[in-house]
Design a protein around this motif. Structure first.
Motif, PDB file in Angstrom:
ATOM      1  N   ASP A   1      -6.509   6.769  -5.425  1.00  0.00           N
ATOM      2  CA  ASP A   1      -5.450   5.966  -6.044  1.00  0.00           C
ATOM      3  C   ASP A   1      -5.347   6.381  -7.498  1.00  0.00           C
TER       4      ASP A   1
ATOM      5  N   GLY B   1      -6.695   3.468  -0.966  1.00  0.00           N
ATOM      6  CA  GLY B   1      -6.317   3.210   0.413  1.00  0.00           C
ATOM      7  C   GLY B   1      -6.730   1.761   0.603  1.00  0.00           C
ATOM      8  N   LYS B   2      -5.973   1.030   1.417  1.00  0.00           N
ATOM      9  CA  LYS B   2      -6.125  -0.423   1.441  1.00  0.00           C
ATOM     10  C   LYS B   2      -7.565  -0.906   1.712  1.00  0.00           C
TER      11      LYS B   2
ATOM     12  N   ASN C   1      -9.922  -0.742  -1.206  1.00  0.00           N
ATOM     13  CA  ASN C   1      -9.663  -1.809  -2.185  1.00  0.00           C
ATOM     14  C   ASN C   1     -10.285  -3.123  -1.719  1.00  0.00           C
TER      15      ASN C   1
ATOM     16  N   ARG D   1      -5.619  12.105   1.091  1.00  0.00           N
ATOM     17  CA  ARG D   1      -4.394  12.082   0.273  1.00  0.00           C
ATOM     18  C   ARG D   1      -4.585  11.518  -1.147  1.00  0.00           C
TER      19      ARG D   1
ATOM     20  N   CYS E   1      -2.511   8.764  -3.660  1.00  0.00           N
ATOM     21  CA  CYS E   1      -1.436   7.773  -3.762  1.00  0.00           C
ATOM     22  C   CYS E   1      -1.212   7.491  -5.238  1.00  0.00           C
TER      23      CYS E   1
ATOM     24  N   GLU F   1       5.401   3.153  -6.431  1.00  0.00           N
ATOM     25  CA  GLU F   1       4.326   3.804  -5.661  1.00  0.00           C
ATOM     26  C   GLU F   1       4.858   5.042  -4.938  1.00  0.00           C
TER      27      GLU F   1
ATOM     28  N   GLY G   1      -4.253  -0.587   6.288  1.00  0.00           N
ATOM     29  CA  GLY G   1      -3.467   0.546   5.823  1.00  0.00           C
ATOM     30  C   GLY G   1      -2.695   1.264   6.903  1.00  0.00           C
ATOM     31  N   SER G   2      -1.986   2.298   6.457  1.00  0.00           N
ATOM     32  CA  SER G   2      -1.148   3.083   7.371  1.00  0.00           C
ATOM     33  C   SER G   2      -2.017   3.970   8.256  1.00  0.00           C
TER      34      SER G   2
ATOM     35  N   VAL H   1      -0.146  -4.028  -7.558  1.00  0.00           N
ATOM     36  CA  VAL H   1      -0.580  -3.118  -6.479  1.00  0.00           C
ATOM     37  C   VAL H   1      -2.031  -3.452  -6.104  1.00  0.00           C
ATOM     38  N   GLY H   2      -2.265  -3.584  -4.814  1.00  0.00           N
ATOM     39  CA  GLY H   2      -3.610  -3.916  -4.333  1.00  0.00           C
ATOM     40  C   GLY H   2      -3.836  -5.417  -4.195  1.00  0.00           C
ATOM     41  N   SER H   3      -2.814  -6.244  -4.510  1.00  0.00           N
ATOM     42  CA  SER H   3      -3.008  -7.704  -4.421  1.00  0.00           C
ATOM     43  C   SER H   3      -3.177  -8.144  -2.969  1.00  0.00           C
ATOM     44  N   GLY H   4      -2.464  -7.474  -2.062  1.00  0.00           N
ATOM     45  CA  GLY H   4      -2.635  -7.785  -0.634  1.00  0.00           C
ATOM     46  C   GLY H   4      -4.052  -7.466  -0.180  1.00  0.00           C
ATOM     47  N   ASP H   5      -4.607  -6.374  -0.695  1.00  0.00           N
ATOM     48  CA  ASP H   5      -5.981  -5.977  -0.327  1.00  0.00           C
ATOM     49  C   ASP H   5      -6.978  -6.997  -0.884  1.00  0.00           C
TER      50      ASP H   5
ATOM     51  N   ILE I   1      -6.560  -1.391  -9.636  1.00  0.00           N
ATOM     52  CA  ILE I   1      -6.217  -1.718  -8.242  1.00  0.00           C
ATOM     53  C   ILE I   1      -7.509  -2.114  -7.527  1.00  0.00           C
TER      54      ILE I   1
END
Ligand SMILES: Nc1ncnc2c1ncn2[C@@H]1O[C@H](COP(=O)(O)OP(=O)(O)O)[C@@H](O)[C@H]1O
Ligand SMILES: O=P(O)(O)OC[C@H]1O[C@](O)(COP(=O)(O)O)[C@@H](O)[C@@H]1O
Length: 310
Positions: free
Chosen positions: A12, A37-38, A41, A88, A90, A103, A137-138, A249-253, A289
């Motif tokens: 990240d 990556g979620k 985090n 990857r 991000c 993002e 995550g994806s 960013v990262g609040s969901g995690d 994050i």
């Protein structure tokens, strides 16, 4: 023990600048890199809260090596499966004049059939030792659309519990396997239901339908508006506390980290929901994050009121 799995781990990278000029020349004020990556985090947040957590997923190439080193530096034990592809990057571009982040997410490496089989084998063993899993995550390319559903089947069969945070087709299939909890945000949930946007009442109705079908906790996160929760006993809503926004960013995690901390330490539903919202908001109040801090979370929890829908 909580195990947080990131199938599509990332470096990240955050660029901060004064004011983003799309199509123009932008000079960066400062740059920060971290393991991301979620799921990573989620693991960072749980570590900051003092929970016992480890991390799994796929890592490959020089980016993978860097992620492994960053994870180690955070003191998070890891059991990542090595892959032939390159993990990857991000990128978040933080515009400090608006507080908004743009993002740019790479799609990640291609996972081979052999690598996927190794993951399922590892999970068969791991879910006999760990009670709680975050699947976040994806999906990287090469994995079947029902990859999370296959993982949830294994976790459920071993009596462990999975919290699923993904979107699109992976979420649709994942739901079929009845995870313990799901956490789509407003847009991901509207996409899932096949609608442009959803009223609060429609979210409640669709969320409760899923809870009736056997998903223990349907957590719909609404950014600065807070979250809506549906479980076997009813539907609940809470506003997020007012914060000085630094980076959402990262609040969901962070929300997932709080939820898992709460459930794994036997907090009642309402307390776990408050902890989840507070963790999301604490993350949003800091530039990093996947940031958390026990005292800040406890302070925000006192400000959150959960209301039951009639
Ligand atoms: N601007 C904000 N102010 C306060 N809390 C926030 C803000 N943005 C996010 N949060 C908190 O983080 C949680 C998750 O955020 P959300 O944006 O819905 O998730 P995601 O990052 O998955 O899109 C919210 O439920 C809320 O508690
Ligand atoms: O795995 P995905 O869905 O591609 O998302 C990866 C990105 O999501 C993030 O974890 C942020 O997620 P949230 O803001 O939804 O919590 C970034 O750190 C990361 O770069």
């Amino acid at each position: 023990m909580i195990t947080s799995i990131t199938l599509n781990a990332a470096i990240d990278q955050i660029y901060r600048l004064d004011c983003l000029a799309v199509g123009g020349v932008n000079r960066i004020m400062d740059m920060h890199q971290d393991a991301g990556g979620k799921g990573l985090n989620v693991a960072k947040v749980l570590t900051s809260l003092g929970a016992e957590v480890d991390a799994g997923g796929f890592l490959g190439g020089s980016n993978g090596e860097k992620i492994r080193r960053l994870v180690k530096e955070k003191g998070i034990p890891e059991q990542f499966i090595p892959i032939a592809g390159e993990s990857r990057v991000c990128l978040t571009v933080m515009d400090t004049s608006t507080g908004k982040g743009t993002e740019l997410l790479e799609s990640g490496p291609v996972i081979s059939e052999e690598e996927w089989k190794s993951m399922l084998e590892w999970l068969r063993v791991k879910s006999n030792q760990t009670k709680w899993f975050a699947l976040s995550g994806s999906l990287p390319k090469g994995l079947p659309d029902d990859a999370y559903a296959q993982m949830i089947d294994i976790i459920n069969a071993n009596g462990a519990k999975a919290v699923l945070d993904t979107s699109g087709i992976a979420l649709r299939y994942g739901i079929e396997a009845k995870p313990f909890a799901i956490k789509p945000n407003e847009k991901e949930f509207a996409d899932m239901v096949g609608s442009e946007s959803l009223s609060t009442e429609r979210m409640r109705k669709e969320g409760c339908r899923l809870a009736e079908q056997g998903i223990g906790h349907v957590c719909l996160t609404l950014g600065e508006k807070g979250a809506l929760f549906c479980n076997q006993t009813g539907a609940f809503q809470a506003e997020a506390p007012l914060i000085d926004l630094k980076n959402p960013v990262g609040s969901g995690d962070a929300f997932i980290g709080g939820l898992l901390y709460g459930f794994s330490s036997f907090e009642d539903d309402v307390k776990a929901y408050k902890r989840a919202i507070a963790c999301g908001s604490v993350n949003a109040a800091h530039p990093e994050i996947g940031y958390s801090d026990w005292n800040e979370v406890e302070d925000l929890m006192k400000m959150i009121k959960i209301q039951e829908f009639n």
